[in-house]
Design a protein around this motif. Structure first.
Motif, PDB file in Angstrom:
ATOM      1  N   TYR A  75      32.509  40.810  42.731  1.00 41.22           N
ATOM      2  CA  TYR A  75      32.868  42.207  42.521  1.00 41.22           C
ATOM      3  C   TYR A  75      33.021  42.484  41.032  1.00 41.22           C
ATOM      4  O   TYR A  75      33.619  41.696  40.294  1.00 41.22           O
ATOM      5  CB  TYR A  75      34.174  42.525  43.245  1.00 41.22           C
ATOM      6  N   GLY A  78      35.355  47.327  38.460  1.00 44.25           N
ATOM      7  CA  GLY A  78      36.601  47.924  38.927  1.00 44.25           C
ATOM      8  C   GLY A  78      37.775  47.562  38.046  1.00 44.25           C
ATOM      9  O   GLY A  78      37.620  46.936  36.994  1.00 44.25           O
ATOM     10  N   GLN A  80      41.340  46.915  39.643  1.00 44.58           N
ATOM     11  CA  GLN A  80      42.422  46.200  40.302  1.00 44.58           C
ATOM     12  C   GLN A  80      42.215  44.688  40.221  1.00 44.58           C
ATOM     13  O   GLN A  80      41.094  44.210  40.296  1.00 44.58           O
ATOM     14  CB  GLN A  80      42.535  46.604  41.782  1.00 44.58           C
ATOM     15  N   PRO A  83      40.371  41.611  43.752  1.00 45.12           N
ATOM     16  CA  PRO A  83      39.804  42.390  44.857  1.00 45.12           C
ATOM     17  C   PRO A  83      39.319  41.483  45.978  1.00 45.12           C
ATOM     18  O   PRO A  83      38.847  40.374  45.721  1.00 45.12           O
ATOM     19  CB  PRO A  83      38.628  43.124  44.200  1.00 45.12           C
ATOM     20  N   GLU A  87      38.928  44.906  51.093  1.00 44.37           N
ATOM     21  CA  GLU A  87      39.262  46.075  50.278  1.00 44.37           C
ATOM     22  C   GLU A  87      38.013  46.749  49.715  1.00 44.37           C
ATOM     23  O   GLU A  87      37.870  47.971  49.766  1.00 44.37           O
ATOM     24  CB  GLU A  87      40.176  45.645  49.127  1.00 44.37           C
ATOM     25  N   VAL A  88      37.127  45.945  49.165  1.00 41.02           N
ATOM     26  CA  VAL A  88      35.930  46.492  48.522  1.00 41.02           C
ATOM     27  C   VAL A  88      34.991  47.118  49.537  1.00 41.02           C
ATOM     28  O   VAL A  88      34.507  48.244  49.359  1.00 41.02           O
ATOM     29  CB  VAL A  88      35.194  45.403  47.716  1.00 41.02           C
ATOM     30  N   ARG A  92      38.289  50.696  49.310  1.00 38.63           N
ATOM     31  CA  ARG A  92      39.684  50.831  48.893  1.00 38.63           C
ATOM     32  C   ARG A  92      39.895  50.468  47.426  1.00 38.63           C
ATOM     33  O   ARG A  92      41.019  50.483  46.929  1.00 38.63           O
ATOM     34  CB  ARG A  92      40.573  49.951  49.777  1.00 38.63           C
ATOM     35  N   THR A  93      38.818  50.120  46.725  1.00 34.64           N
ATOM     36  CA  THR A  93      38.904  49.804  45.304  1.00 34.64           C
ATOM     37  C   THR A  93      37.811  50.576  44.571  1.00 34.64           C
ATOM     38  O   THR A  93      37.019  51.286  45.187  1.00 34.64           O
ATOM     39  CB  THR A  93      38.693  48.294  45.048  1.00 34.64           C
ATOM     40  N   ASP A  94      37.757  50.408  43.254  1.00 33.16           N
ATOM     41  CA  ASP A  94      36.681  51.021  42.479  1.00 33.16           C
ATOM     42  C   ASP A  94      35.633  49.995  42.072  1.00 33.16           C
ATOM     43  O   ASP A  94      34.852  50.217  41.141  1.00 33.16           O
ATOM     44  CB  ASP A  94      37.247  51.733  41.243  1.00 33.16           C
ATOM     45  N   TYR A  95      35.584  48.873  42.779  1.00 33.66           N
ATOM     46  CA  TYR A  95      34.608  47.822  42.494  1.00 33.66           C
ATOM     47  C   TYR A  95      33.288  48.069  43.206  1.00 33.66           C
ATOM     48  O   TYR A  95      33.216  48.786  44.211  1.00 33.66           O
ATOM     49  CB  TYR A  95      35.129  46.456  42.933  1.00 33.66           C
ATOM     50  N   GLN A 136      31.035  51.359  46.553  1.00 30.11           N
ATOM     51  CA  GLN A 136      30.964  49.906  46.421  1.00 30.11           C
ATOM     52  C   GLN A 136      29.527  49.389  46.441  1.00 30.11           C
ATOM     53  O   GLN A 136      29.265  48.240  46.125  1.00 30.11           O
ATOM     54  CB  GLN A 136      31.788  49.218  47.520  1.00 30.11           C
TER      55      GLN A 136
END
Length: 224
Positions: A75, A78, A80, A83, A87-88, A92-95, A136
């Motif tokens: 990943y 992002g 966070q 990761p 989540e990815v 749920r993340t910006d990755y 993602q």
């Protein structure tokens, strides 16, 4: 995206019960540890990082190239820490799902890697690659030096001028900041899981097309 995620979770729930534990551990050194496990010496190797949709497919392309020593799925892009796939993949993340390519610059150039990157996914679809939808799965070419940035931008301009695609290229060109290796069961997923429904229906046709187009760049083991 949801179908692929559900299939993966169902097929790996019992085999990889330690994955949930890994979500709370720091994997910042995992890339080096993974390469050590693979008995790969990174001395003299250059690194390139790309995001072009599902990393199972992207990893399979690059690992077939002469001059590429190793490819890790993971990943990038992002903010966070630590990761996880859950989540990815659920946004749920910006990755973005990405791969890190370890290669011999005297055997294959960064320019050629960039060419392969753009040729193996659709850089004109925003936040989507085939059945995989979401940020993602966005297209990103990460650069480490100003020269790499120029190479990426030049390739984009050449593709646009040649009208290779009907629509505008929307690939993000971003400075590389950090790469988090994905969980162990994602590494070399295409080879290890040939009967996975996603691999059979989506990845295999793409990889076979790639092998046919780039025979002159393949490692001998992949030349048919």
């Amino acid at each position: 995206m949801i179908n692929r995620t559900l299939l993966l979770l169902l097929s790996t729930f019992f085999l990889f019960t330690s994955c949930s534990e890994a979500t709370n551990t720091d994997r910042s050194q995992a890339a080096g540890e993974e390469l050590q496990t693979m008995n790969i010496d990174t001395a003299g190797l250059a690194k390139a990082t790309f995001a072009g949709g599902c990393f199972w497919c992207t990893e399979a392309y690059f690992e077939r190239l002469n001059g590429v020593e190793a490819v890790l799925s993971g990943y990038s892009g992002g903010t966070q820490p630590n990761p996880t796939y859950e989540e990815v993949s659920y946004g749920r993340t910006d990755y973005a799902e990405a791969v890190q390519v370890y290669y011999h610059p005297d055997q294959i150039s960064y320019e050629k890697l960039v060419e392969v990157f753009f040729a193996t996914h659709d850089p004109t679809t925003l936040n989507r690659q085939g059945p995989d939808v979401g940020e993602q799965y966005r297209s990103v070419a990460f650069y480490r030096t100003p020269e790499e940035k120029k190479i990426i931008e030049k390739e984009i301009q050449q593709l646009q001028n040649a009208k290779i695609y009907a629509n505008k290229i929307v690939t993000y060109v971003e400075p590389f900041k950090k790469f988090w290796p994905a969980e162990a069961y994602h590494q070399d997923y295409y080879r290890i899981n040939p009967n996975d429904p996603y691999v059979v229906s989506v990845a295999q046709p793409k990889v076979k097309k790639f092998e046919a187009r780039y025979k002159d760049l393949l490692k001998p083991a992949y030349v048919k």
